[in-house]
Enzyme design. Structure first.
Site, PDB file in Angstrom:
ATOM      1  N   GLU A 143       0.837  -1.201   0.000  1.00 24.72           N
ATOM      2  CA  GLU A 143       0.000   0.000   0.000  1.00 24.72           C
ATOM      3  C   GLU A 143       0.873   1.252   0.000  1.00 24.72           C
ATOM      4  OE1 GLU A 143      -3.289   2.128   2.981  1.00 24.72           O
ATOM      5  OE2 GLU A 143      -1.932   0.572   3.711  1.00 24.72           O
ATOM      6  N   LYS A 211     -10.103   1.232  -2.481  1.00 24.47           N
ATOM      7  CA  LYS A 211     -10.367   0.767  -1.116  1.00 24.47           C
ATOM      8  C   LYS A 211     -11.756   1.204  -0.653  1.00 24.47           C
ATOM      9  CE  LYS A 211      -8.505   1.020   3.585  1.00 24.47           C
ATOM     10  NZ  LYS A 211      -7.577   1.727   4.482  1.00 24.47           N
ATOM     11  N   CYS A 288      -4.816  -2.239   3.320  1.00 24.91           N
ATOM     12  CA  CYS A 288      -4.675  -1.806   4.711  1.00 24.91           C
ATOM     13  C   CYS A 288      -5.458  -2.742   5.636  1.00 24.91           C
ATOM     14  CB  CYS A 288      -5.123  -0.348   4.847  1.00 24.91           C
ATOM     15  SG  CYS A 288      -4.801   0.419   6.453  1.00 24.91           S
TER      16      CYS A 288
END
Length: 428
Positions: A143, A211, A288
């Site tokens: 990420e 995301k 994440c």
């Protein structure tokens, strides 16, 4: 269940996650999710407390305490034995994907410093070039590894595209992204996303994922429209927008060819035989802390999904226990959905976890630390050619066990509330 959903949810260090190394026991998560393991811990703990209480209060009754523990201990033995059988199941042999995971270990202070962008990107490219081999099928970066938007910064795109082309590898990388709004306003003409990108061996941008589960006060600040002072509680000056759906990344490995008659992918096993893998190698990325949400992760796994990928940057927490805590949660996403999971992190824990929750291989630098820079090469088992994976109960049906516990608990609570009785005719 509540902590996973209330106010967007934050199911960090759920009680069941503490048992991530008890491999036979945690196989029950393929049916109940991690909540089933939490239930067992609470049930057995309360039973032991009740047994101890009975011994203290009624010392003359020798065997009275046994009734308190027999049922939970019996359930524990049955589930442990069933888990042992699952661990010894032999999967049908299939192809393997050779992945190279790069852990750049970028200090968080450098990520915030735009003057360091060129330096940290050059270090990332150098680490990747040194780690790549002729056997690598896919190169994975964590990420936020790419300092500029790969879709819009020409120099960054050319560097990434050139690396993929020159080594003829797929790439899965973490980078920010932006999409222009249909109805822009002055100073607010685009939505920004924390994203992952799939780069093909020909250097083309093949797909991307935005995301969906954002970190409150880290990637967005809630209610700032009505409570603007909340913006002062975080160093972020803007905010990301949530993605809308899971995205499947479809990889055709270098030794695969496409049959034009039916768009199936042919894998040449030997000169006299060709076998078919319909739809190629398929994966989805979680970014994440998305891999700590059981109900979210299950939607990323379809019958033809080969494995999950988690791209994360845990550099915010230095060198501490957070990296291991995060990986412990990821173990349960593999078990719940019956697929391997690859974790590529900025500073640990970079590893891969098999479909039974076994952490198979962990990156460590020359000093033995999980936090330093370097790369890890792993071989990930794929679905047998031409077959789909059998979905687990949890993957197919979700939190049936968890919500059943909630309904029963609420029902018991309501029965224990001393509701006022309705007054009858003639009552004073």
């Amino acid at each position: 269940m509540t902590v996973s959903r209330l106010f967007t949810g934050f199911p960090w260090n759920l009680l069941g996650a503490s048992q991530y190394q008890m491999l036979p026991l945690i196989q029950v998560a393929s049916v109940t999710g991690v909540y089933g393991v939490s239930f067992l811990i609470i049930w057995l703990s309360l039973a032991l407390y009740a047994a101890s209480h009975r011994i203290v209060r009624h010392p003359g009754v020798r065997l009275g305490w046994q009734g308190e523990v027999m049922l939970p201990l019996g359930a524990l033995v049955v589930l442990y034995g069933s888990g042992m059988m699952q661990l010894h199941e032999r999967a049908q042999p299939g192809d393997q994907l050779h992945a190279t995971l790069v852990q750049p270990s970028i200090p968080q202070t450098m990520i915030w410093d735009e003057q360091q962008n060129d330096r940290r990107f050059a270090d990332l490219l150098a680490l990747s070039t040194a780690a790549l081999t002729n056997e690598t099928d896919v190169l994975i970066w964590p990420e936020a590894a790419v300092p500029q938007m790969v879709r819009y910064d020409e120099a960054t795109y050319n560097a990434v595209s050139g690396l993929a082309r020159s080594n003829h590898v797929w790439m899965i990388i973490g980078s920010d992204d932006a999409v222009r709004r249909e109805h822009p306003t002055p100073g607010n003409d685009a939505d920004y996303f924390n994203a992952s990108f799939l780069i093909s061996p020909s250097g083309e941008l093949a797909n991307w994922y935005h995301k969906r589960q954002l970190v409150v006060f880290g990637e967005y600040v809630p209610l700032t429209r009505w409570l603007p002072f909340l913006q002062r509680l975080t160093p972020i000056t803007g905010g990301f927008t949530s993605g809308t759906r899971p995205v499947t990344f479809d990889l055709i490995l270098p030794h695969h060819e496409v049959d034009p008659t039916n768009n199936a992918i042919i894998t040449l096993v030997n000169p006299d035989q060709a076998m078919v893998r319909r739809g190629g190698v398929k994966t989805s990325t979680l970014i994440c802390f998305e891999d700590v949400f059981p109900h979210l992760a299950r939607h990323y796994v379809k019958p033809d999904t080969d494995f999950l990928v988690n791209l994360t940057n845990d550099g915010w927490f230095g060198e501490g226990a957070e990296q291991w805590q995060h990986a412990a949660s990821a173990v349960f996403r593999a078990v719940e959905n019956g697929v391997p999971l690859i974790r590529c992190a900025n500073n640990g824990l970079t590893c891969w976890i098999d479909a039974h929750g076994v952490i198979r291989k962990v990156f460590r630098d020359a000093s033995g630390s999980i936090y330093g820079p370097g790369a890890l090469s792993v071989d990930i088992p794929l679905r047998p050619l031409g077959t789909d994976r059998t979905p687990t109960f949890y993957n197919e049906h979700g939190d049936v066990f968890g919500w059943s516990c909630v309904v029963i608990a609420v029902g018991v609570l309501l029965r224990r509330i001393p509701w006022p009785r309705p007054r009858k005719w003639g009552d004073v």
